[in-house]
Design an enzyme around this catalytic site. Structure first.
Site, PDB file in Angstrom:
ATOM      1  N   ARG A 184       0.838  -1.206   0.000  1.00 47.59           N
ATOM      2  CA  ARG A 184       0.000   0.000   0.000  1.00 47.59           C
ATOM      3  C   ARG A 184       0.868   1.249   0.000  1.00 47.59           C
ATOM      4  O   ARG A 184       0.567   2.225  -0.679  1.00 47.59           O
ATOM      5  CB  ARG A 184      -0.943   0.002   1.202  1.00 47.59           C
ATOM      6  CG  ARG A 184      -2.066  -0.996   1.124  1.00 47.59           C
ATOM      7  CD  ARG A 184      -3.045  -0.834   2.273  1.00 47.59           C
ATOM      8  NE  ARG A 184      -3.797   0.395   2.183  1.00 47.59           N
ATOM      9  CZ  ARG A 184      -4.532   0.915   3.168  1.00 47.59           C
ATOM     10  NH1 ARG A 184      -4.572   0.300   4.346  1.00 47.59           N
ATOM     11  NH2 ARG A 184      -5.207   2.028   2.998  1.00 47.59           N
ATOM     12  N   CYS A 242      -1.076   6.184   8.955  1.00 43.33           N
ATOM     13  CA  CYS A 242      -1.488   4.936   8.312  1.00 43.33           C
ATOM     14  C   CYS A 242      -2.517   5.307   7.260  1.00 43.33           C
ATOM     15  O   CYS A 242      -2.350   6.289   6.554  1.00 43.33           O
ATOM     16  CB  CYS A 242      -2.043   3.961   9.349  1.00 43.33           C
ATOM     17  SG  CYS A 242      -3.403   4.638  10.333  1.00 43.33           S
TER      18      CYS A 242
END
Length: 285
Positions: A184, A242
């Protein structure tokens, strides 16, 4: 009695269950299925536990432009604590079904930056509790009497960063650590947000690196790993992020366990960063 401020082992918690001044909270979440975590809580949970909902209790979706889990106002969070029957001196233990990453560490951090010192995460979470064959309850949480949590309590704002703060932090030479999985971070895949990639200047340390067989690594090992990552950067010059400001708190807990205090959180994280299409996006390592 000694206060738990980072982690607590399942059998340590078992010996204190039902004791005065102890509040246990199940903060399990399911990002793809609203209501699923509450349904699982009704089926089985640590005896006496309350349930905290990531979207309704630990986020404020009335706020826009701040990512998928907007950081709530302190007054609203304090009111929720009072509703839960939590007093400022209570020992709070939080757990979830994902090794602390969703969203036990988030609730730990919220209480921590509110100045609530006696709060810890159950090491290994619900999985460790079950694996040890410890008692399980079912059904709704038993209501607690409303507590008198001081309404004037405020978050330690110097450790909560929005996108503009992060840009200024990077210009000053601060470190930004992204807790998402490497694929990611690189932008190879993006299962949750509309844009893939990372904030230019960020470095990657997936939160799973804090764990060993579902438990947090020993404090010394975590300290060595984070110091290797930070180099000459002081913990107070580190901000973590995050996807939406949830799993990043796993790093804050790991750093606290390692004795590395002072780091901050990019509350909106990646989903907040990309709210403004003019902000730059990087891909690759």
């Amino acid at each position: 009695m000694n206060a738990w401020t980072t982690l607590v082992e399942p059998r340590e918690l078992l010996h204190r269950l039902g004791g005065e001044g102890l509040v246990v909270i199940d903060a399990s979440a399911d990002l793809g299925s609203p209501g699923a975590a509450q349904a699982r809580f009704l089926q089985a949970h640590v005896p006496g536990a309350l349930h905290a909902d990531l979207d309704h209790d630990l986020s404020d979706h009335r706020l826009h432009g701040q990512g998928r889990h907007p950081w709530p106002e302190a007054r609203d969070f304090v009111a929720r604590l009072a509703d839960w029957g939590i007093a400022p001196d209570d020992q709070v233990v939080v757990y979830d079904a994902a090794d602390g990453a969703l969203a036990a560490a988030r609730l730990w951090w919220m209480l921590h930056v509110l100045g609530h010192e006696r709060v810890a995460v159950l090491d290994g979470g619900w999985n460790a509790w079950q694996a040890a064959g410890l008692p399980v309850a079912s059904g709704p949480a038993r209501p607690r009497d409303r507590a008198d949590y001081p309404s004037g309590r405020a978050f330690e704002d110097s450790r909560l960063f929005d996108a503009s703060d992060v840009q200024a932090h990077l210009r000053r030479g601060g470190m930004l650590v992204d807790a998402r999985a490497a694929e990611r971070f690189r932008g190879d895949v993006e299962p949750l947000d509309r844009v893939a990639g990372h904030v230019p200047g960020a470095v990657n340390r997936p939160y799973a690196m804090n764990l060993q067989q579902g438990r947090f690594k020993p404090a010394g090992a975590l300290r060595e790993e984070f110091q290797a990552l930070m180099g000459d950067t002081a913990p107070g010059d580190v901000v973590v992020m995050c996807g939406s400001g949830v799993t990043a708190c796993h790093h804050l807990l790991a750093m606290a366990r390692a004795g590395l205090h002072g780091a901050g959180l990019f509350t909106g994280s990646w989903s907040g960063w990309i709210e403004d299409p003019s902000r730059p996006v990087a891909t690759g390592d």
